[in-house]
Design a protein around this motif. Structure first.
Motif, mmCIF file in Angstrom:
data_model
loop_
_atom_site.group_PDB
_atom_site.id
_atom_site.type_symbol
_atom_site.label_atom_id
_atom_site.label_comp_id
_atom_site.label_asym_id
_atom_site.label_seq_id
_atom_site.Cartn_x
_atom_site.Cartn_y
_atom_site.Cartn_z
ATOM 1 N N GLU A 192 9.564 15.704 -5.858
ATOM 2 C CA GLU A 192 8.636 14.680 -5.246
ATOM 3 C C GLU A 192 9.490 14.051 -3.664
ATOM 4 O O GLU A 192 10.069 14.711 -2.822
ATOM 5 N N MET A 193 8.159 13.881 -3.433
ATOM 6 C CA MET A 193 8.485 13.459 -2.037
ATOM 7 C C MET A 193 9.092 12.442 -1.209
ATOM 8 O O MET A 193 9.005 11.204 -1.589
ATOM 9 N N LYS A 247 2.693 6.315 -2.309
ATOM 10 C CA LYS A 247 3.714 7.468 -3.084
ATOM 11 C C LYS A 247 3.632 7.784 -4.202
ATOM 12 O O LYS A 247 4.120 8.702 -4.204
ATOM 13 N N HIS A 248 3.606 6.611 -4.970
ATOM 14 C CA HIS A 248 3.228 6.706 -6.583
ATOM 15 C C HIS A 248 2.249 7.866 -6.915
ATOM 16 O O HIS A 248 3.212 8.544 -7.126
ATOM 17 N N LEU A 272 6.278 8.631 4.934
ATOM 18 C CA LEU A 272 5.379 8.393 6.194
ATOM 19 C C LEU A 272 5.457 9.591 7.466
ATOM 20 O O LEU A 272 3.945 9.287 7.530
ATOM 21 N N LYS A 273 5.536 10.603 6.826
ATOM 22 C CA LYS A 273 5.323 11.534 7.625
ATOM 23 C C LYS A 273 3.379 12.137 7.348
ATOM 24 O O LYS A 273 2.745 11.746 8.655
ATOM 25 N N LEU A 274 3.581 12.204 6.157
ATOM 26 C CA LEU A 274 2.363 12.637 5.842
ATOM 27 C C LEU A 274 1.276 11.417 6.255
ATOM 28 O O LEU A 274 0.089 11.523 6.821
ATOM 29 N N THR A 322 1.441 -0.968 0.055
ATOM 30 C CA THR A 322 0.002 -0.087 0.237
ATOM 31 C C THR A 322 1.037 1.080 -0.346
ATOM 32 O O THR A 322 0.594 2.402 -0.811
ATOM 33 N N ALA A 323 1.861 1.219 0.949
ATOM 34 C CA ALA A 323 2.401 2.761 0.595
ATOM 35 C C ALA A 323 3.099 2.451 -0.373
ATOM 36 O O ALA A 323 3.675 3.653 -1.115
ATOM 37 N N THR A 324 3.625 1.767 -0.924
ATOM 38 C CA THR A 324 4.516 2.257 -2.249
ATOM 39 C C THR A 324 3.638 2.429 -3.721
ATOM 40 O O THR A 324 3.824 3.374 -4.565
#
Ligand code: ADP
Ligand code: MG
Lengths: 427, 251
Positions: free
Chosen positions: B117-118, B103-104, B124-126, B98-100
């Protein structure tokens, strides 16, 4: 016509057994030749490009010189001198020739150029040519006819190699159609453990043609463990044919993982004999291809003794007009009861013209065994693509993410985290 | 009042079947519109037509978003322009953490907005900040997208994506389906947090219940491919009492 068999001056022409071995290889290859359409073992993968009549032997590069011949070379940082980006002992071949490297090897580990080992090493002499088959392996016979370059690796009884040993084979071809052979002999004595990484890459003109013909003879002793990883990333007009013949003794473990993504004709063939009780093997592979390439994974697992175990997972992604081939045979000998052999092939087809040929074979001569094989192929899931695109991810990126996800489970079979993340970065 | 989404005399089909027939709707900045319709009315179809799903074909009419022709844009362009679809049935993607995926998505939208880009740390903070109220922690975003998620988890993840991507127009398709009342409150809380007087929403639902938590400015009754009646939030209550049959007959 300079085909694959040419007259050539060799090292060790004064060693009778070596000359006899080469002669035997040459005889068999003369008889078998480049396999045509009628040869069952090669019916899907047609090695037509190996009928070329313009093969040229590479010249040994001058010592201490950058050997890749690229116009952009810059000494130690040159593409041809690159090591793997991981903690590993590294040895390098350039167009099939051994490049001297300084590795401080641990006690009990021998790594020698094959010619030196032939001259001085008893263990090398004992096993060389004894493990690889030739009768039904024309290119292994050809490799034997030219037996000279390669590496001999021996891990002594009970020794555990502390980091992977990388064999980096770099090709730099120009206009001419290079042909070279590499012959590696890997012996793990009883209780030894090692990780070996084979890496095939190239630089030079993009459309360079060449033929890299590789044979590995591997002996895994009692209770020994070898993890053998490989990345085939050859030039897209190149041919890469490799046969690894492996014998595993009691309670020994052999794991092979090969990622193929380069070459016009790529074949990674693995034959494992599980000799004694408790021997086990995993033979996993992934391939990712486009254009007109044919990438072939061929395996033969022979369960010779009772209570032997094998498992295979092969996954491929095929785009363009490329063709993925998987031939997997599991043979269970008459007395090999209580054995288990499993095999699964899955492919993802990214275009209407992509092709998959899959031939699983089970030859079971014993009772009370567990054996299975399975195959599936499919396309990218439209719903998943839409879901990602509806979040702003562009279509190509979404496809790439799904392709990587498809290959994720097979890459997870690579135990070494550093090797796995390096392989992932090459997808 | 600035119009955000303008749909005029829209006709669309799936395969050979015409589902949307003469649909008209204008949503201004800051407005929340509810579209209510019986099962099979074409609500999900409308949401897919607006997001450009392959296979959903517009046969006539126009759709403008921020004054631009929406129909000329790809699905991903629409998303980057600020349209978000909270799906009735979120899709499972095995093998993709899910994180990947998040982030995309975040970086695709940021790139479009000319933002840098973050990196993983900022990202992760967001997620931590936005996930807190939705009960989504680090563990959940390590799992593959929606795989093995409960109905509630799936809808919370949809809401998280909306909170992170901060779309100008959120289309919520049956945001309450499969949710118990507590989960519904969490999801509605997330949606309401995005209401800032500028962002707009199109809330698609079969039941009135959701509209107690996400209170709309306008309610439209959707049947036979178009809007048959419009009103304020009281129309939803009226509909709940009388049922769809009355309105469909009025036509
Ligand atoms: N992919 C599709 N192919 C064929 N018909 C479809 C497809 N999707 C929806 N439909 C049909 O379109 C109509 C509207 O469906 P849908 O938009 O899902 O309705 P709702 O969301 O209002 O329940 C239904 O009759 C449904 O059967
Ligand atoms: Mg629906």
């Amino acid at each position: 016509m300079p085909g694959l068999l040419q007259d050539k001056k060799f090292f060790g022409e004064d060693i009778p057994w070596l000359c006899a071995l080469r002669e035997k290889g040459a005889d068999i290859f003369r008889r078998l030749g480049v396999p045509g359409a009628k040869v069952e073992d090669w019916k899907y993968t047609k090695p037509r490009i190996l009928n070329a009549d313009d093969f040229v032997w590479p010249e040994a590069p001058a010592a201490h010189e950058c050997s890749c011949g690229c116009s952009h070379h810059n000494g130690e940082d040159c593409c041809c001198k690159q090591n793997l980006p991981l903690e590993a002992y590294q040895i390098r071949f350039e167009n099939g020739f051994w490049q001297h490297e300084h590795n401080h090897l641990p006690e009990g580990v021998t790594v020698l150029p094959l010619d030196e080992a032939i001259a001085d090493n008893e263990i090398c002499r004992r096993w060389l040519g004894k493990i690889a088959a030739m009768e039904n392996a024309p290119f292994a016979a050809l490799n034997t006819a030219y037996l000279e370059n390669g590496v001999f690796i021996c891990i002594e009884r009970g020794v555990k190699l502390d980091k992977p040993l990388a064999i980096i084979s770099h090709t730099c071809a120009g206009e001419s159609n290079l042909f070279y052979n590499l012959r590696n002999l890997i012996v793990l004595e009883n209780g030894a453990e090692a990780e070996i990484v084979e890496y095939f890459h190239y630089s030079g003109i993009e459309k360079s043609r060449y033929f890299a013909n590789i044979v590995n003879e591997v002996m895994v002793g009692k209770n020994a463990q070898l993890r053998h990883y490989k990345l085939q990333d050859e030039a897209f007009k190149a041919a890469h044919v490799s046969l690894s013949t492996v014998q595993v003794k009691a309670d020994g473990k052999y794991h092979h993982f090969c990622l193929q993504k380069g070459a016009d004709l790529g074949r990674d063939e693995v034959r494992v004999k599980l000799l004694d009780k408790g021997a086990e093997t995993r033979v996993d592979a992934a391939y990712k291809m486009s254009g007109w390439a044919t990438l072939d994974t061929t395996t033969l697992i022979e369960h010779i003794s009772p209570e032997t175990y094998s498992e295979q997972l092969v996954k491929g992604v095929v785009d363009g007009e490329a063709k993925g081939v998987f031939q997997g045979k599991i043979h269970i000998a008459p007395n090999a009861v209580h054995t288990e052999g499993r095999q699964l092939h899955k492919a993802l087809l990214l275009s209407d013209t992509a092709e998959i040929d899959c031939k699983p074979e089970l030859e079971i001569f014993a009772d009370d065994v567990k054996c299975s094989h399975g195959a599936a192929s499919g396309e990218l899931d439209e719903e998943q693509l839409f879901y990602m695109r509806s979040r702003g991810i562009d279509e190509d990126e979404a496809r790439q993410i799904l392709v990587e996800a498809f290959l994720d489970d097979v890459l997870l079979k690579v135990d070494s985290e550093s090797v796995r993340s390096w392989l992932k970065s090459k997808l | 009042m600035t119009p955000l989404l303008e749909i005029e005399d829209l006709h669309a089909r799936v395969g050979d079947k015409e589902i949307i027939k003469g649909f008209n709707l204008t949503i201004n900045e800051g407005e929340v519109h509810a579209v209510m319709g019986p099962n099979g009315a074409g609500k999900s179809t409308l949401s897919y037509v607006l997001t450009g799903k392959p296979g959903y074909e517009i046969t006539s009419g126009s759709v403008r978003f921020k004054g631009k022709d929406l129909t000329a844009m790809s699905t991903e362009e629409r998303a980057r322009e600020g349209i978000f679809l909270c799906m009735q049935y979120p899709v499972e993607i095995p093998g993709v953490p899910t994180a990947t995926f998040l982030k995309h998505a975040v970086n695709a939208v940021r790139k479009h907005q000319n933002l840098p880009e973050m990196d993983t740390f900022e990202f992760l903070k967001l997620v931590r900040e936005e996930g807190q109220n939705l009960g989504i922690g680090n563990e959940m975003i390590k799992r593959p997208v929606n795989v093995g998620f409960s109905g509630g988890e799936k809808k919370r993840l949809e809401t998280l994506q909306m909170s992170i991507l901060k779309p100008d127009l959120s289309i919520l398709d049956e945001a309450d389906s499969g949710l118990d009342i507590d989960a519904l409150k969490v999801v509605a809380g997330g949606v309401n947090a995005l209401r800032d007087g500028k962002r707009s929403m199109l809330v698609i639902t079969h039941y009135q219940r959701l509209l107690n938590y996400i209170v709309p400015d306008y309610v439209h009754i959707f049947a036979d491919g178009h809007i048959v009646k419009s009103g304020d939030k009281n129309l939803a209550l009226e509909l709940e009492e009388k049922g769809y049959a009355d309105f469909v007959r009025e036509k």
